[in-house]
Design an enzyme around this catalytic site. Structure first.
Site, PDB file in Angstrom:
ATOM      1  N   LYS A 106       0.834  -1.212   0.000  1.00  0.00           N
ATOM      2  CA  LYS A 106       0.000   0.000   0.000  1.00  0.00           C
ATOM      3  C   LYS A 106       0.866   1.258   0.000  1.00  0.00           C
ATOM      4  O   LYS A 106       0.500   2.268  -0.593  1.00  0.00           O
ATOM      5  CB  LYS A 106      -0.971   0.000   1.184  1.00  0.00           C
ATOM      6  N   LYS A 135     -10.667  -5.311  -4.207  1.00  0.00           N
ATOM      7  CA  LYS A 135     -11.775  -4.348  -4.200  1.00  0.00           C
ATOM      8  C   LYS A 135     -11.362  -3.021  -4.806  1.00  0.00           C
ATOM      9  O   LYS A 135     -12.199  -2.275  -5.276  1.00  0.00           O
ATOM     10  CB  LYS A 135     -12.188  -4.052  -2.749  1.00  0.00           C
ATOM     11  N   LYS A 192      -3.773 -10.763  -6.971  1.00  0.00           N
ATOM     12  CA  LYS A 192      -5.045 -11.171  -6.341  1.00  0.00           C
ATOM     13  C   LYS A 192      -6.195 -10.255  -6.785  1.00  0.00           C
ATOM     14  O   LYS A 192      -5.982  -9.076  -7.103  1.00  0.00           O
ATOM     15  CB  LYS A 192      -4.914 -11.216  -4.821  1.00  0.00           C
TER      16      LYS A 192
HETATM   17  P1  TYM Z   1     -10.487  -7.083   3.324  1.00  0.00           P
HETATM   18  O1  TYM Z   1     -11.638  -6.170   3.549  1.00  0.00           O
HETATM   19  O2  TYM Z   1      -9.424  -6.651   2.358  1.00  0.00           O
HETATM   20  O3  TYM Z   1     -10.989  -8.492   2.816  1.00  0.00           O
HETATM   21  C1  TYM Z   1     -12.005  -9.216   3.493  1.00  0.00           C
HETATM   22  C2  TYM Z   1     -11.714 -10.695   3.462  1.00  0.00           C
HETATM   23  O4  TYM Z   1     -11.623 -11.187   2.106  1.00  0.00           O
HETATM   24  C3  TYM Z   1     -10.394 -11.881   1.921  1.00  0.00           C
HETATM   25  N1  TYM Z   1      -9.941 -11.667   0.541  1.00  0.00           N
HETATM   26  C4  TYM Z   1      -9.746 -12.634  -0.357  1.00  0.00           C
HETATM   27  N2  TYM Z   1      -9.881 -13.970  -0.285  1.00  0.00           N
HETATM   28  C5  TYM Z   1      -9.604 -14.680  -1.398  1.00  0.00           C
HETATM   29  N3  TYM Z   1      -9.217 -14.122  -2.586  1.00  0.00           N
HETATM   30  C6  TYM Z   1      -9.074 -12.778  -2.691  1.00  0.00           C
HETATM   31  N4  TYM Z   1      -8.700 -12.236  -3.858  1.00  0.00           N
HETATM   32  C7  TYM Z   1      -9.350 -11.968  -1.551  1.00  0.00           C
HETATM   33  N5  TYM Z   1      -9.317 -10.638  -1.328  1.00  0.00           N
HETATM   34  C8  TYM Z   1      -9.689 -10.455  -0.042  1.00  0.00           C
HETATM   35  C9  TYM Z   1      -9.446 -11.257   2.929  1.00  0.00           C
HETATM   36  O5  TYM Z   1      -8.356 -12.120   3.216  1.00  0.00           O
HETATM   37  C10 TYM Z   1     -10.359 -11.054   4.108  1.00  0.00           C
HETATM   38  O6  TYM Z   1     -10.497 -12.245   4.849  1.00  0.00           O
HETATM   39  N6  TYM Z   1      -7.608  -6.311   7.351  1.00  0.00           N
HETATM   40  C11 TYM Z   1      -8.747  -7.044   6.840  1.00  0.00           C
HETATM   41  C12 TYM Z   1     -10.020  -6.771   7.626  1.00  0.00           C
HETATM   42  C13 TYM Z   1      -9.900  -6.975   9.099  1.00  0.00           C
HETATM   43  C14 TYM Z   1      -9.927  -8.213   9.785  1.00  0.00           C
HETATM   44  C15 TYM Z   1      -9.817  -7.903  11.167  1.00  0.00           C
HETATM   45  C16 TYM Z   1     -10.027  -9.534   9.356  1.00  0.00           C
HETATM   46  C17 TYM Z   1      -9.777  -5.997  10.048  1.00  0.00           C
HETATM   47  N7  TYM Z   1      -9.756  -6.553  11.287  1.00  0.00           N
HETATM   48  C18 TYM Z   1      -9.796  -8.898  12.154  1.00  0.00           C
HETATM   49  C19 TYM Z   1      -9.991 -10.528  10.334  1.00  0.00           C
HETATM   50  C20 TYM Z   1      -9.891 -10.210  11.698  1.00  0.00           C
HETATM   51  C21 TYM Z   1      -8.996  -6.638   5.412  1.00  0.00           C
HETATM   52  O7  TYM Z   1      -8.586  -5.618   4.954  1.00  0.00           O
HETATM   53  O8  TYM Z   1      -9.818  -7.485   4.704  1.00  0.00           O
END
Ligand code: TYM
Length: 333
Positions: A118, A203, A200
């Site tokens: 990032k 979003k 990957k």
């Molecule tokens: P975020 O919002 O980027 O993504 C949410 C969840 O989706 C998974 N993910 C994917 N899985 C498979 N293929 C992909 N291309 C893909 N892109 C995203 C992510 O691994 C995630 O599980 N930091 C985290 C949010 C968070 C969190 C937490 C998660 C904040 N606090 C505590 C678990 C526990 C995030 O940005 O996810």
């Protein structure tokens, strides 16, 4: 397996209300949550404080928070079985983040892959919030005495850091936190971009690189039709040499509940075009119910408000209990 005999464990996970939720988020995270909520004590968060660590549009944030809540509900997270809440509604997340910051080495944060990626993406515009992002995530997880964190591959390093922070805290101040562990799917933990299948699905990339959970039939057809495939014409799984078709096979396999081997046999001698047409039809059929349900929830904003209010009350009770222990053990008055 006698799963009914397994003891219920505390599960925590979350999604940022940024961009549009895509099938990667669903296959890597949400699909696991739905299965886990049947037998476990699940807490699912909309992590709005994480979403503001990079430039964002304040006018859209509130809308996005409601949208992610509607997404959880439409995908099948049941508020009678799971706690659903917004991170910023529970101030203990900020309090614990500060306290955990005092025992987290800067070096640990500097080596986080997501921070490095990032930082590159946003050039010189890096906030302390982006740097401390993994500490807020550790606070999310540790506040609820979480045992398992179901996430995609990209979050594994953050969950491991949360575990390390908990271990360090317990060693320094006495046993306070449960040590959490990431739960990652063997298949589907890293769904790749449709346009660049070595990256990957994300979003924050262009819409044509991903299938949104609520895309229309037309959008799905167009995006799958123009998804990058590889040279050659065999439909076979080989992520190194054929990342494009391998990614599409993974998506097909997970939505059809068929093994990749079965699909390779089914499509032996057939061309990419037929495969893509069938995949698009499958996705249209499987995603249609999400769209219908999300629209129903969005027409009923009081219900979303009620789910989040009740969720916050349950989350707060757990978070406050943990914080009382933390303050006492750290010597705060
Ligand atoms: P975020 O919002 O980027 O993504 C949410 C969840 O989706 C998974 N993910 C994917 N899985 C498979 N293929 C992909 N291309 C893909 N892109 C995203 C992510 O691994 C995630 O599980 N930091 C985290 C949010 C968070 C969190 C937490 C998660 C904040 N606090 C505590 C678990 C526990 C995030 O940005 O996810």
């Amino acid at each position: 397996m006698k799963s009914e005999k397994l003891k219920s464990v505390r599960i925590f996970s979350g999604i940022q209300p940024s961009g549009d939720i895509h099938i990667g988020n669903y296959l890597g995270a949400i699909k696991q949550w739905i299965a886990l909520q049947e037998k476990n004590d699940c807490v699912f968060c909309i992590v709005d404080w994480h979403a503001i660590t990079v430039p964002y549009e304040p006018k859209l944030l509130r809308q996005k928070i409601k949208e992610v809540t509607a997404t959880y509900l439409a995908a099948g997270i049941n508020p009678k079985k799971s706690v659903i809440f917004v991170q910023s509604h529970i101030k203990e997340h900020a309090e614990l983040t500060w306290l955990l910051n005092t025992i987290t080495p800067i070096g640990d944060l500097q080596r986080m892959t997501q921070f490095k990626d990032k930082s590159k993406k946003y050039g010189g515009n890096i906030s302390a919030g982006l740097f401390n992002y993994p500490v807020l995530m550790a606070a999310d997880i540790l506040l609820y005495q979480t045992e398992l964190v179901p996430v995609g591959q990209d979050q594994k390093q953050h969950v491991e850091l949360a575990r390390e922070i908990a271990r360090r805290f317990n060693a320094k101040f006495g046993d306070t936190f449960t040590l959490p562990q990431a739960q990652i799917m063997k298949i589907g933990a890293k769904i790749m971009s449709l346009a660049e299948p070595t990256k990957k699905m994300s979003k924050s990339d262009k819409p044509e690189t991903r299938i949104g959970l609520f895309d229309t039939a037309e959008q799905i057809k167009k995006k799958i039709g123009s998804a990058t495939t590889d040279s050659g014409k065999e439909i076979e799984y080989n992520p190194e040499q054929k990342p494009g078709i391998s990614n599409l096979l993974t998506i097909y396999s997970l939505f059809a509940n068929k093994t990749i081997k079965d699909l390779e046999n089914e499509y032996a001698g057939k061309n990419y075009q037929t495969f893509k047409q069938n995949l698009a039809e499958l996705l249209i059929e499987k995603l249609a119910p999400f769209r219908t349900k999300k629209a129903e929830f969005e027409e009923n904003p009081e219900q979303i408000g009620k789910v989040l209010k009740e969720g916050a009350e349950k989350a707060r009770a757990i978070a406050q209990t943990t914080m009382e222990k933390v303050r006492a053990t750290m010597g705060l008055l």
